[in-house]
Motif scaffolding. Structure first.
Motif, PDB file in Angstrom:
ATOM      1  N   GLN A  83       0.867  -1.175   0.000  1.00 34.61           N
ATOM      2  CA  GLN A  83       0.000   0.000   0.000  1.00 34.61           C
ATOM      3  C   GLN A  83       0.904   1.226   0.000  1.00 34.61           C
ATOM      4  O   GLN A  83       1.678   1.430   0.934  1.00 34.61           O
ATOM      5  N   LEU A  84       0.806   2.036  -1.043  1.00 39.05           N
ATOM      6  CA  LEU A  84       1.690   3.183  -1.220  1.00 39.05           C
ATOM      7  C   LEU A  84       0.918   4.466  -0.927  1.00 39.05           C
ATOM      8  O   LEU A  84      -0.084   4.758  -1.576  1.00 39.05           O
ATOM      9  N   LEU A  85       1.382   5.228   0.050  1.00 41.37           N
ATOM     10  CA  LEU A  85       0.781   6.520   0.390  1.00 41.37           C
ATOM     11  C   LEU A  85       1.775   7.613   0.048  1.00 41.37           C
ATOM     12  O   LEU A  85       2.847   7.697   0.656  1.00 41.37           O
ATOM     13  N   LEU A  86       1.411   8.472  -0.900  1.00 36.35           N
ATOM     14  CA  LEU A  86       2.286   9.563  -1.318  1.00 36.35           C
ATOM     15  C   LEU A  86       1.641  10.900  -0.972  1.00 36.35           C
ATOM     16  O   LEU A  86       0.472  11.138  -1.293  1.00 36.35           O
ATOM     17  N   ASP A  87       2.408  11.763  -0.308  1.00 37.48           N
ATOM     18  CA  ASP A  87       1.930  13.088   0.100  1.00 37.48           C
ATOM     19  C   ASP A  87       0.585  12.990   0.807  1.00 37.48           C
ATOM     20  O   ASP A  87      -0.440  13.516   0.357  1.00 37.48           O
ATOM     21  N   SER A  88       0.580  12.316   1.948  1.00 38.96           N
ATOM     22  CA  SER A  88      -0.652  12.038   2.695  1.00 38.96           C
ATOM     23  C   SER A  88      -0.788  12.949   3.906  1.00 38.96           C
ATOM     24  O   SER A  88       0.206  13.321   4.539  1.00 38.96           O
ATOM     25  N   ASP A  89      -2.043  13.279   4.229  1.00 38.31           N
ATOM     26  CA  ASP A  89      -2.291  14.085   5.415  1.00 38.31           C
ATOM     27  C   ASP A  89      -2.397  13.195   6.649  1.00 38.31           C
ATOM     28  O   ASP A  89      -2.318  11.963   6.559  1.00 38.31           O
ATOM     29  N   ARG A  90      -2.598  13.834   7.766  1.00 36.31           N
ATOM     30  CA  ARG A  90      -2.590  13.116   9.048  1.00 36.31           C
ATOM     31  C   ARG A  90      -3.661  12.036   9.110  1.00 36.31           C
ATOM     32  O   ARG A  90      -3.396  10.895   9.505  1.00 36.31           O
TER      33      ARG A  90
END
Length: 532
Positions: free
Chosen positions: A323-330
């Motif tokens: 699972q790739l999270l790029l430029d994610s908020d809190r």
């Protein structure tokens, strides 16, 4: 999102038909792990009904509400409110509650840590065989917090926590290495004491000669006599110190261990998990987070490159579901971590990789670390930061057998208050069948940080950070079973050297994540057989 079976909505949100939608802050508050006091249960004994005592648990705030429990909001909790939940059960002899009370005093929770009281409660839980309490005692002895520093005692507590028999080769190898180091240290101390004694003996002899000389005046003789008395007292003190060191040296036992070699075998995928030789390593998952473009903070250069390439390696070369999270908020990051509970089973492996800004806040005698999502405010406003405690609390609740967190951010090493591992062994652990077979069935919660509790550099690795570049190189080059300690051993020195070429001091660290349920397990990387 490549995790199969992940629900689109978190089970921490109460979205009944007709209910008022929860705000983002309400959802985040519900994801926090709190000290929850559940209501008693109505029970029957013959014709008599009675209420069982209220039961303390650690769970999310939302789950506590659903189960009718009582808790204090996460950001308002302190040691007094935490003790209100746990102390009654601890005083009645509940080992888990005694462990929790010990952790309250060790952490401080809004006040200075009280290690002596923490040890008192840990020992009570340890006497009942509580593994986490035994491990926590080991970390305090290793660091000399609340007790005299004693690394051999620490190793023995770790051994008991992890269920190792005293004749275990892994324990004997580790103890032997520590004994050798301690023996050398004490030998150096003896040498220094002998040099001090020789010097003092010469000074005492000179003063005695001066006092007894007929040519010495009365005043000079009196002064020399006073100096002589002081020196003789100092001489006695050094003699006592030397005797103490000699006693410690004489108590160190000697152990012997044979050399072992790992049988060569090719890994195969079977039964939904990864197998190597006759060992089943289970399924592999990765949550890979890269934050580069910040709303308020300075943008970074390499986290997206780092996250994409590492995610690609894990998926294609090692068979991870990524699972790739790029430029994610809190909220996105916190929900992703929380949703892992519905995905992972007790046979699974989880790697969490974080690249982005990090920060810390000093609280009394300890520093607390944070990951900074893209909506983070500059220090000291931590309202939208993700605390290390949030991460470690959730790791403690996950069912996954093996968890490794790799943090490439400033102050990433603060995710764990434990010291560096004593049970790293020598040489390549990946080639040691005793090591692998012993570690495999046991839980692990491990941290590899790019720079310990200090800042790290964002570039210097040809489009990647210096840490990510070495991590990528080692993972790509690996052709067989690779343990996390061996991965760390291969990247530590190159990262330090490359950082130095960029006029920066940076040294990675590798240690256990304390309080998250570690049981002497390890984390293993096994490449797919069809990788060229």
């Amino acid at each position: 999102m490549l995790f199969s079976g992940v629900s689109a909505c978190s089970n921490t949100q109460e979205n009944d038909v007709g209910a008022v939608p929860a705000s983002t802050e309400d959802v985040i508050a519900g994801l926090q792990i709190v000290d929850c006091l559940l209501p008693g249960q109505l029970r029957k004994l013959g014709n008599m009904s009675y209420m069982s005592p209220r039961r303390p648990v650690k769970t999310t705030a939302a789950d506590c509400r659903i189960r009718g429990g009582e808790y204090v909001a996460y950001d308002r909790a302190d040691y007094k409110t935490a003790l209100k939940v746990w102390l009654p059960s601890a005083e009645q002899g509940d080992a888990e509650a005694q462990l929790a009370v010990g952790e309250v005093f060790e952490k401080g929770l809004g006040t200075e840590p009280n290690y002596e009281v923490a040890i008192f409660w840990y020992q009570k839980a340890a006497d009942q065989g509580n593994k986490s309490a035994l491990f926590n005692l080991g970390t305090l002895y290793e660091q000399g917090l609340g007790v005299e520093k004693d690394r051999l005692q620490a190793i023995n507590y770790y051994r008991q926590a992890w269920g190792m028999p005293e004749d275990s080769l892994i324990y004997q190898e580790t103890a032997q290495r520590e004994q050798q180091e301690l023996r050398a240290e004490l030998a150096n101390q003896l040498k220094a004491k002998d040099q001090q004694l020789a010097l003092l003996d010469r000074q005492v002899a000179a003063l005695k000669k001066q006092v007894g000389s007929a040519n010495t005046s009365t005043a000079v003789a009196q002064n020399a006599g006073a100096e002589l008395a002081t020196l003789q007292q100092l001489l006695k003190s050094v003699h006592n110190d030397r005797a103490s060191v000699e006693r410690k040296l004489s108590t160190i036992p000697r152990l012997r261990t044979p050399a072992l070699s790992m049988p060569k075998a090719s890994p195969t995928a079977a039964g939904g998990g990864t197998k190597f030789d006759d060992m089943d390593f289970g399924r592999y998952y990765a949550l890979v987070i890269g934050n580069r473009d910040y709303a308020i903070l300075d943008d970074l250069e390499t986290p997206l490159n780092d996250a994409r390439e590492i995610g690609d390696i894990l998926e294609k070369q090692y068979g991870f579901q990524v699972q790739l999270l790029l430029d994610s908020d809190r909220l996105t990051v916190m929900q992703a971590i929380n949703e892992l509970h519905s995905v992972l089973t007790e046979k699974d492996n989880l790697l969490i990789y974080y690249a982005g800004h990090g920060s810390m806040v000093n609280v009394g005698e300890r520093d607390t670390g944070y990951w900074l999502p893209i909506n983070a405010d500059p220090p000291p406003n931590d309202a939208f930061w993700i605390s290390n405690e949030f991460v470690s609390n959730h790791l403690g609740r996950l069912q996954a057998k093996r968890v490794l967190v790799i943090a490439d951010s400033c102050y990433g090493g603060l995710l764990s208050s434990a010291p560096g591992q004593l049970f790293l062994g020598q040489g390549r652990e990946s080639d040691n069948p005793e090591y692998v077979k012993y570690k495999l069935p046991r839980r692990s919660r491990l941290l590899m940080s790019s720079g310990g509790d200090k800042p790290v550099i964002d570039e210097g690795g040809d489009g990647h950070s210096v840490f990510a570049r070495e991590l990528i190189n080692v993972l790509r080059a690996n052709k067989g079973l690779l343990s996390a300690p061996d991965l760390y051993a291969q990247i530590r020195e190159p990262v330090t050297q490359q950082a130095a070429l960029n006029n920066f001091i940076q040294e990675p660290v590798y240690k256990i994540i304390k309080g998250a349920g570690h049981e002497v397990g390890d984390f293993f990387f096994i490449p797919k057989v069809d990788v060229n």
